[in-house]
Design an enzyme around this catalytic site. Structure first.
Site, PDB file in Angstrom:
ATOM      1  N   LYS A  40      -3.441  12.224  -3.344  1.00  0.00           N
ATOM      2  CA  LYS A  40      -2.451  12.518  -2.303  1.00  0.00           C
ATOM      3  C   LYS A  40      -1.150  13.023  -2.917  1.00  0.00           C
ATOM      4  O   LYS A  40      -0.170  13.257  -2.228  1.00  0.00           O
ATOM      5  CB  LYS A  40      -2.176  11.266  -1.457  1.00  0.00           C
ATOM      6  CG  LYS A  40      -3.391  10.831  -0.636  1.00  0.00           C
ATOM      7  CD  LYS A  40      -3.058   9.637   0.223  1.00  0.00           C
ATOM      8  CE  LYS A  40      -4.278   8.914   0.741  1.00  0.00           C
ATOM      9  NZ  LYS A  40      -5.000   9.622   1.790  1.00  0.00           N
ATOM     10  N   ASP A  71       0.868  -1.170   0.000  1.00  0.00           N
ATOM     11  CA  ASP A  71       0.000   0.000   0.000  1.00  0.00           C
ATOM     12  C   ASP A  71       0.912   1.229   0.000  1.00  0.00           C
ATOM     13  O   ASP A  71       1.507   1.578   1.021  1.00  0.00           O
ATOM     14  CB  ASP A  71      -0.896  -0.045   1.250  1.00  0.00           C
ATOM     15  CG  ASP A  71      -1.720   1.225   1.404  1.00  0.00           C
ATOM     16  OD1 ASP A  71      -1.483   2.200   0.664  1.00  0.00           O
ATOM     17  OD2 ASP A  71      -2.592   1.246   2.300  1.00  0.00           O
ATOM     18  N   GLN A 108       0.939   6.404   0.961  1.00  0.00           N
ATOM     19  CA  GLN A 108       1.720   7.444   1.653  1.00  0.00           C
ATOM     20  C   GLN A 108       3.193   7.430   1.239  1.00  0.00           C
ATOM     21  O   GLN A 108       3.994   8.162   1.813  1.00  0.00           O
ATOM     22  CB  GLN A 108       1.611   7.269   3.175  1.00  0.00           C
ATOM     23  CG  GLN A 108       0.208   7.370   3.722  1.00  0.00           C
ATOM     24  CD  GLN A 108      -0.371   8.794   3.641  1.00  0.00           C
ATOM     25  OE1 GLN A 108       0.346   9.769   3.420  1.00  0.00           O
ATOM     26  NE2 GLN A 108      -1.681   8.902   3.790  1.00  0.00           N
TER      27      GLN A 108
HETATM   28  N1  PLP Z   1      -3.804   3.467   2.541  1.00  0.00           N
HETATM   29  C1  PLP Z   1      -3.195   4.476   3.179  1.00  0.00           C
HETATM   30  C2  PLP Z   1      -1.887   4.226   3.848  1.00  0.00           C
HETATM   31  C3  PLP Z   1      -3.804   5.723   3.209  1.00  0.00           C
HETATM   32  O1  PLP Z   1      -3.202   6.718   3.846  1.00  0.00           O
HETATM   33  C4  PLP Z   1      -5.045   5.908   2.557  1.00  0.00           C
HETATM   34  C5  PLP Z   1      -5.732   7.205   2.636  1.00  0.00           C
HETATM   35  O2  PLP Z   1      -5.579   7.949   3.581  1.00  0.00           O
HETATM   36  C6  PLP Z   1      -5.614   4.829   1.893  1.00  0.00           C
HETATM   37  C7  PLP Z   1      -4.973   3.625   1.903  1.00  0.00           C
HETATM   38  C8  PLP Z   1      -6.912   4.970   1.167  1.00  0.00           C
HETATM   39  O3  PLP Z   1      -6.757   5.817   0.088  1.00  0.00           O
HETATM   40  P1  PLP Z   1      -8.021   6.287  -0.770  1.00  0.00           P
HETATM   41  O4  PLP Z   1      -9.008   6.844   0.219  1.00  0.00           O
HETATM   42  O5  PLP Z   1      -7.473   7.313  -1.691  1.00  0.00           O
HETATM   43  O6  PLP Z   1      -8.550   5.091  -1.461  1.00  0.00           O
END
Ligand code: PLP
Length: 416
Positions: free
Chosen positions: A231, A205, A208
């Site tokens: 982001k 993932d 970040q």
């Molecule tokens: N994973 C991490 C580490 C995140 O910080 C976020 C969002 O804050 C997500 C997943 C989910 O991202 P999204 O809401 O853009 O799908």
């Protein structure tokens, strides 16, 4: 000031009109909620407008000029994203709505096809809910075992436990590269090597990490990677799943509909090749094209410079914030062990009150569980306040945060 990197923050700030906003009758906006979503520069907005103004059309299915132009623009961004993360083949880049959808795609299209009851999936206590809940749903549906690498008190993962937990029953390790709640940088190379020794796949993932650090999928050696455009200066509603070609090719579709098929008959259908197989329906064409401008913007600055700037800001913030009476700063002590994220609490003041008072002073932070309730449970707190930095933030922004915190401690009578 750290001068070992090149980043003209004044020039950058001029590209972000939102930074000129005032909030609460006259306070200048200090935007420190970048881990939730970044701001967007005028170049991205202009590119989206250009698409809708000059090239508006659906893609992949028209022969007319606008449709051919739109298709070319859209597909060029696939190549641009591929280059940005050093993918071997741009067909490995699947456009989704965001990290959440990218992870759900893997869980459903790979997990449902290849996992069997009692197969083990390993995640960690530091995950965002979007890398927990889809796996729990799969567990409840097909009976896999879901295990969590625990977090230590200092916000790092317990790598000794990781080493024993990842074993021959492990089929996939799905793990964040950087914790959104604490900023911890995970030793992802180590996790990948543990998984690979056991023949397990790895999903990282990167929500970040890709916006803040240079990520090279080929040298990393993971099998899937997920991130979100919003982001990293791009629009909302656009994300990426990168996966190794052969693995994506072996998976079943995620959503059914237009664009993802080769043939449709009354009794059965056949699937298009990747990436189309995973891109059912009309995608966010304007958003993907805007995302291309965001990547150009980041490339112009240079990811090494972005990382260096954030380390500088985080280091400065950690030094300044430690003197705030009653503060607890969660996560690793050193800036180089974190992304540009600082999660904290003040003794006897609810995080939402802190967030409110900071907002009164123009400082936008996030207060809550940050979609990472297991992290809050491990810390023994219901919520934290999170300040998170990006390319347009300055040391003055951090001074504004610290001033806002001293207003808060004065108001609540917090003593050190
Ligand atoms: N994973 C991490 C580490 C995140 O910080 C976020 C969002 O804050 C997500 C997943 C989910 O991202 P999204 O809401 O853009 O799908």
């Amino acid at each position: 000031m750290n001068t070992s990197y090149q980043l003209d923050v004044d020039k950058i700030r001029r590209d972000f009109p939102t930074l000129k906003r005032e909030v609460n009758s006259g306070a200048s906006l200090v935007y420190l909620d970048n881990a939730a979503t970044s701001l967007r520069p005028i170049q991205v907005m202009a590119q989206i407008t250009r698409f809708y103004r000059d090239h508006n059309s659906n893609i992949h299915r028209g022969v007319h000029t606008l449709s051919v132009e739109a298709t070319e623009m859209f597909e060029n961004i696939r190549s641009k994203v591929g280059k940005f993360i050093n993918a071997e083949d741009s067909r490995e880049v699947i456009f989704t709505r965001g990290t959440t959808e990218s992870i759900n795609l893997v869980v459903n299209s790979w997990g449902r096809k290849f996992l069997k009851p009692n197969d083990e999936v390993i995640i960690s206590e530091l995950e965002h809910h979007s890398n927990i809940v889809p796996w729990q749903m799969l567990r409840d549906s097909i009976g896999i075992k879901l295990k969590y690498i625990p977090m230590l008190d200092n916000g790092h993962l317990d790598m000794d436990v990781a080493e024993s937990m990842i074993n021959s029953k492990t089929k996939i390790v799905s793990i964040t590269a950087v914790s959104n709640a604490l900023g911890t940088i995970i030793p992802i190379e180590k996790v990948i090597s543990l998984a690979k020794k056991q023949g397990a796949l790895v999903l990282v993932d990167c929500a970040q990490s890709v916006p803040h650090l240079k990520v090279d999928v080929q040298s990393l050696g993971a099998d899937f990677m997920a991130f979100s455009a919003h982001k990293m200066l791009g629009p909302t509603g656009v994300g990426v799943l990168w996966g190794k070609f052969d693995i994506l090719d072996s998976m079943d579709p995620f959503l059914g509909g237009g664009d993802m098929i080769l043939t449709v008959n009354m009794d059965h259908s056949t699937w298009a090749e990747i990436p189309s197989k995973f891109e059912a329906g009309t995608p966010n064409i304007g958003g993907v094209i805007g995302f291309g401008a965001a990547i150009d913007y980041l490339n112009d600055i240079g990811m090494e410079n972005i990382r260096a700037h954030e380390v500088d800001l985080t280091d400065y913030a950690l030094q300044k914030m430690i003197d705030v009476p009653g503060i607890t700063i969660f996560g690793p002590n050193l800036a180089k062990e974190r992304g540009g994220v600082i999660s904290f609490a003040l003794e006897n003041v609810h995080p939402h009150d802190i967030g409110q008072i900071l907002d009164d002073n123009g400082v936008a932070v996030r207060a809550g569980h940050h979609c990472a309730q297991p992290v809050m449970n491990a810390l023994g707190v219901p919520a934290t306040v999170r300040a998170s930095f990006y390319i347009y933030n300055t040391r003055e922004d951090i001074d504004a945060l610290v001033n806002g915190l001293s207003v808060t401690t004065d108001l609540f009578g917090v003593k050190s």
